[in-house]
Design a protein around this motif. Structure first.
Motif, short mmCIF file in Angstrom:
data_model
loop_
_atom_site.label_atom_id
_atom_site.label_comp_id
_atom_site.label_asym_id
_atom_site.label_seq_id
_atom_site.Cartn_x
_atom_site.Cartn_y
_atom_site.Cartn_z
N LEU A 105 0.66 -1.14 -0.13
CA LEU A 105 -0.28 -0.08 -0.07
C LEU A 105 0.82 1.29 0.12
CD1 LEU A 105 -2.61 -0.98 2.64
CD2 LEU A 105 -2.95 -0.79 0.20
N SER A 106 2.01 1.35 0.79
CA SER A 106 2.73 2.51 0.98
C SER A 106 3.44 2.63 -0.36
CB SER A 106 3.97 2.21 2.03
OG SER A 106 3.10 1.87 3.42
N ARG A 115 8.55 9.42 -0.05
CA ARG A 115 9.17 8.59 0.81
C ARG A 115 8.31 8.13 2.00
NH1 ARG A 115 14.61 10.70 2.90
NH2 ARG A 115 13.69 12.70 2.95
N VAL A 116 8.86 6.93 2.62
CA VAL A 116 8.03 6.35 3.78
C VAL A 116 8.73 6.46 5.09
CG1 VAL A 116 6.97 4.47 4.61
CG2 VAL A 116 6.94 4.61 2.10
N PHE A 174 7.86 13.27 2.28
CA PHE A 174 7.28 11.86 3.00
C PHE A 174 5.73 11.78 2.92
CE2 PHE A 174 11.42 12.35 5.23
CZ PHE A 174 11.77 11.21 5.47
N ARG A 175 5.18 10.78 2.24
CA ARG A 175 4.12 10.46 2.03
C ARG A 175 3.09 9.61 2.93
NH1 ARG A 175 5.19 14.27 -0.08
NH2 ARG A 175 5.46 14.76 -2.22
N VAL A 176 3.92 8.39 3.60
CA VAL A 176 3.44 7.52 4.43
C VAL A 176 4.04 7.49 5.93
CG1 VAL A 176 2.56 5.00 4.62
CG2 VAL A 176 2.83 6.33 2.21
N LEU A 177 3.39 7.17 6.90
CA LEU A 177 4.06 6.80 8.26
C LEU A 177 3.39 5.36 8.59
CD1 LEU A 177 5.18 7.53 10.78
CD2 LEU A 177 3.02 8.43 11.47
N GLU A 191 -0.51 11.81 17.11
CA GLU A 191 -1.22 12.79 17.92
C GLU A 191 -0.68 14.37 17.26
OE1 GLU A 191 -3.66 13.53 20.16
OE2 GLU A 191 -3.92 11.46 20.87
N THR A 192 0.59 14.57 16.97
CA THR A 192 0.90 15.93 16.34
C THR A 192 0.16 16.22 15.16
OG1 THR A 192 2.79 14.78 15.31
CG2 THR A 192 3.10 15.70 17.52
N GLY A 193 -0.44 15.14 14.58
CA GLY A 193 -1.14 15.54 13.19
C GLY A 193 -2.41 16.25 13.49
N ARG A 194 -2.87 16.62 14.53
CA ARG A 194 -4.01 17.39 15.00
C ARG A 194 -3.73 18.72 14.56
NH1 ARG A 194 -7.80 14.70 18.01
NH2 ARG A 194 -7.11 13.18 19.41
N HIS A 195 -2.26 19.18 14.83
CA HIS A 195 -1.99 20.59 14.36
C HIS A 195 -0.58 20.89 13.48
CE1 HIS A 195 1.30 19.78 17.17
NE2 HIS A 195 0.46 19.46 18.00
N ASP A 196 -0.26 19.79 13.12
CA ASP A 196 1.05 19.98 12.28
C ASP A 196 0.85 19.21 10.94
OD1 ASP A 196 3.78 19.23 11.04
OD2 ASP A 196 4.32 20.21 12.87
N GLU A 197 0.82 20.10 9.89
CA GLU A 197 0.54 19.67 8.51
C GLU A 197 1.42 18.67 7.92
OE1 GLU A 197 -1.31 19.29 4.87
OE2 GLU A 197 -1.97 20.07 6.82
N ALA A 198 2.87 18.78 8.61
CA ALA A 198 3.83 17.71 8.04
C ALA A 198 3.40 16.27 8.33
CB ALA A 198 5.08 18.06 8.64
N VAL A 199 2.94 15.89 9.61
CA VAL A 199 2.30 14.86 9.90
C VAL A 199 0.85 14.31 9.49
CG1 VAL A 199 1.72 13.32 11.89
CG2 VAL A 199 3.74 14.70 11.92
N ARG A 200 0.12 15.40 9.27
CA ARG A 200 -1.36 15.13 9.14
C ARG A 200 -1.32 14.89 7.53
NH1 ARG A 200 -3.11 19.52 10.97
NH2 ARG A 200 -3.00 20.78 9.21
N SER A 201 -0.56 15.54 6.66
CA SER A 201 -0.48 15.03 5.42
C SER A 201 -0.17 13.75 4.90
CB SER A 201 0.26 16.14 4.66
OG SER A 201 1.79 16.15 4.95
N MET A 202 0.69 13.04 5.87
CA MET A 202 1.15 11.68 5.53
C MET A 202 -0.26 10.65 5.59
SD MET A 202 4.75 11.16 6.87
CE MET A 202 4.65 11.59 8.51
N ALA A 203 -0.30 9.58 4.96
CA ALA A 203 -1.09 8.49 5.00
C ALA A 203 -0.43 7.73 6.20
CB ALA A 203 -1.30 7.60 3.73
#
Length: 272
Positions: A105-106, A115-116, A174-177, A191-203
């Motif tokens: 999937l990644s 990247r992943v 980075f596209r996937v976590l 949890e940081t994906g609540r307020h940080d786009e760098a994490v929120r944007s990753m699948a």
């Protein structure tokens, strides 16, 4: 004590009510680091139990203990196997293939670039290590291992999260976590994906349903969960031991390996 171990314990409680032959399941819990106490208990239990189902780390001292008991009682490892233990049966999913499925999937998400980020588990549980092996092997087999960044388990939350977020902002490819184990670092990062786009944007792809992962799957902080279904594993382990003693149950459970969940197909509860 983890959400998964609690779910596994609840599964054994449910299985004892499901099967239609006489079986009593004794559940004993030890701290993951209390190895000497675990080994002592196994030796005592082997004298008066018809079988032992063991959920433990893949460590030489535990493997040695299991090898010493296989002639005295039926030994089954569950959820995570123990190397060189000579156990009679492993009741669990193919964790290497589960990792490869996450990688498939990644890789699809990153086909047009990207990247992943892989959060290594930092445990001695073979299940988690096998998932990482399967995941990395999938990329290596295709000659694209350069698309992976493995985050070592030694990174602390206090120092690691801020440094990692800074790096993710600077390197926006980075596209996937991917997280093979639900540890504190992975949870804090998600949890940081609540307020940080760098994490929120990753699948985000993680393993095993838990109250935490279900909440974030529903909220969108997690995109997919690969679940190993401990209820099915518990049934298989108990059924194997019972059959060695001449019992057969009319109850059945479909032999499905791991399952994929999104917010659209969540089960009504954790015992599935």
């Amino acid at each position: 004590s983890t959400a998964y171990s609690e779910r596994l314990s609840q599964s054994f409680e449910a299985v004892s009510k499901l099967v239609d032959y006489p079986v009593t399941i004794y559940r004993t819990h030890f701290g993951a680091d209390d190895l000497s106490r675990l080994v002592s208990h196994l030796n005592v239990a082997a004298e008066h139990r018809d079988g032992i189902i063991l959920f433990a780390s893949d460590l030489p001292v535990i493997a040695s203990a299991v090898r010493g008991l296989v002639d005295r009682t039926f030994m089954v490892t569950i959820s995570t196997d123990i190397s060189d233990s000579d156990r009679h049966r492993y009741a669990g999913i193919d964790n290497v293939n589960a990792g490869r499925s996450a990688a498939k999937l990644s890789e699809a998400i990153c086909r047009k670039g990207g990247r992943v980020l892989v959060v290594e588990p930092g445990t001695s549980a073979r299940s988690n290590l096998d998932r990482v092996v399967g995941f990395c092997d999938f990329f290596a087999d295709r000659g694209i291992e350069h698309k992976l960044l493995l985050l070592p388990p030694s990174v602390t939350i206090a120092k690691g999260i801020p440094d990692l977020l800074s790096s993710l902002r600077e390197q926006d490819d980075f596209r996937v976590l991917y997280g093979p184990a639900n540890n504190d670092f992975l949870e804090a990062l998600i949890e940081t994906g609540r307020h940080d786009e760098a994490v929120r944007s990753m699948a985000k792809i993680v393993h095993d349903l838990s109250p935490y992962s279900i909440e974030h799957l529903r909220s969108g902080l997690i995109d997919m969960i690969i679940d190993s279904n401990p209820m099915r594993q518990a049934f298989g382990a108990v059924d194997f031991i019972a059959r060695q003693h001449g019992y057969e149950t009319q109850a059945t459970m479909s032999n499905v390996d791991f399952q994929f969940y999104t917010s659209e197909n969540l089960p009504p509860d954790l015992i599935t």
